[in-house]
Write an enzyme that holds these catalytic residues in place. Sequence first.
Site, PDB file in Angstrom:
ATOM      1  N   TYR A 145      -1.426   7.123   1.812  1.00  0.00           N
ATOM      2  CA  TYR A 145      -0.013   6.762   2.292  1.00  0.00           C
ATOM      3  C   TYR A 145       0.835   7.797   2.558  1.00  0.00           C
ATOM      4  CZ  TYR A 145      -1.307   1.856   1.503  1.00  0.00           C
ATOM      5  OH  TYR A 145      -1.576   0.484   1.667  1.00  0.00           O
ATOM      6  N   ASP A 158      -2.932  -6.744  -5.548  1.00  0.00           N
ATOM      7  CA  ASP A 158      -2.663  -8.190  -5.011  1.00  0.00           C
ATOM      8  C   ASP A 158      -3.871  -8.930  -5.294  1.00  0.00           C
ATOM      9  OD1 ASP A 158      -0.550  -7.257  -3.743  1.00  0.00           O
ATOM     10  OD2 ASP A 158      -0.924  -8.052  -1.714  1.00  0.00           O
ATOM     11  N   ASP A 194      -3.117  -0.648  -3.842  1.00  0.00           N
ATOM     12  CA  ASP A 194      -2.269  -1.675  -3.371  1.00  0.00           C
ATOM     13  C   ASP A 194      -3.134  -2.963  -3.164  1.00  0.00           C
ATOM     14  OD1 ASP A 194      -0.192  -2.682  -2.039  1.00  0.00           O
ATOM     15  OD2 ASP A 194      -0.515  -1.482  -0.129  1.00  0.00           O
ATOM     16  N   ASP A 240     -15.334  -1.084  -3.737  1.00  0.00           N
ATOM     17  CA  ASP A 240     -15.771  -2.441  -3.404  1.00  0.00           C
ATOM     18  C   ASP A 240     -16.333  -3.110  -4.668  1.00  0.00           C
ATOM     19  OD1 ASP A 240     -17.347  -0.186  -3.217  1.00  0.00           O
ATOM     20  OD2 ASP A 240     -18.886  -0.902  -1.736  1.00  0.00           O
ATOM     21  N   LYS A 280     -14.152   6.040  -4.207  1.00  0.00           N
ATOM     22  CA  LYS A 280     -14.789   5.662  -3.094  1.00  0.00           C
ATOM     23  C   LYS A 280     -15.508   6.928  -2.762  1.00  0.00           C
ATOM     24  CE  LYS A 280     -16.838   2.939  -0.317  1.00  0.00           C
ATOM     25  NZ  LYS A 280     -18.013   2.056  -0.805  1.00  0.00           N
TER      26      LYS A 280
END
Length: 358
Positions: free
Chosen positions: A138, A250, A246, A222, A189
Amino acid sequence: MKNYRIAAIPGDGIGKEVIAAGIEVLTTLAKRDGKFGVSFDHFDWGSDYYKQHGIMMPADGRSQIANHDAIYFGAVGAPDVPDHVTLWGLRLAICQPFDQYANVRPTRILPGIQSPLRNVKQGDLDWVIVRENSEGEYAGQGGRSHVGLPEEVATEVSIFTRAGVTRIMKFAFDLAQSRPRKKLTVVTKSNAQRNGMVMWDEIAAEVARDYPDVECDKMLVDAMTMRMTLKPETLDTIVATNLHADILSDLAAALAGSLGIAPTANLNPERKFPSMFEPIHGSAFDITGKGIANPVATFWSAVMMLEHLGEQAAADRLMRAVERVTANPDLHSPDLGGKATTREVTDAVIAAIMGDNS
């Protein structure tokens, strides 16, 4: 007596409703405590402001709030304004220039709330997710060319700097060290992103050497979603990039029962700028104006704000009040499967604060 000046930015949708509730609760809490005061300066920035002025906040907006002790933020986003306009025009326009690089999101199953995970009970899921909040995916680097043509190109560049990764890793290790389990999971990752994320891993390993008492492991993002769902008890403190955290936070909130209970602190740990505290649930225009928004996430965010300000006793009192209210199913809002209104939950928390002598 200390008096804290708080910049209140309700923003959009239910943000206006829950920040109003949070101000009520904080005002009551300060009076109940008697050792500090709170005053609020209100800023009407957001999508309504954008529709009138063409910008989400005034050009000198940051200077208006730069000297406040903290920022209490509601939500940003409206169905008739592009999401990138609202986010970059307000929330990120505060977070990034104020160098609020540590986004902290605690998640646990509160009393009276049922996790959707089978056989997971209170205490099995008790995490803090640390999100790098200033760069990564971001960072805002990139652009578009040949717009509208068949050969149009858009790039979004993930930025990882040694300084940025090092400081968030040190913050996460410090936080893990302060918690009873002293355990940190580094999310990555690096199998597919072989530059920035490999550096992320290498810096995590370097920083880990300075924290021999912290148990550290590494998970691909993942695989992390599976571990959070199937083995929540194996996790404690988690650190991840801007995008990964982020998404994971959630998921964490949903696994703990609802997005409506999840808080956020956007911290500038060096305190050169004010830090910002907000619920993670967003503007939720589908329920705006119905009086049923869950204010618990906003109250929990206020707990984090009080901790940041050094008012630990008041923070503990507010958290006890929240837990006493969530323990009563009659005070669950619709997102938790109940029928309680924002007003009823707020009144119950206020009553719990006034009756708390612990």
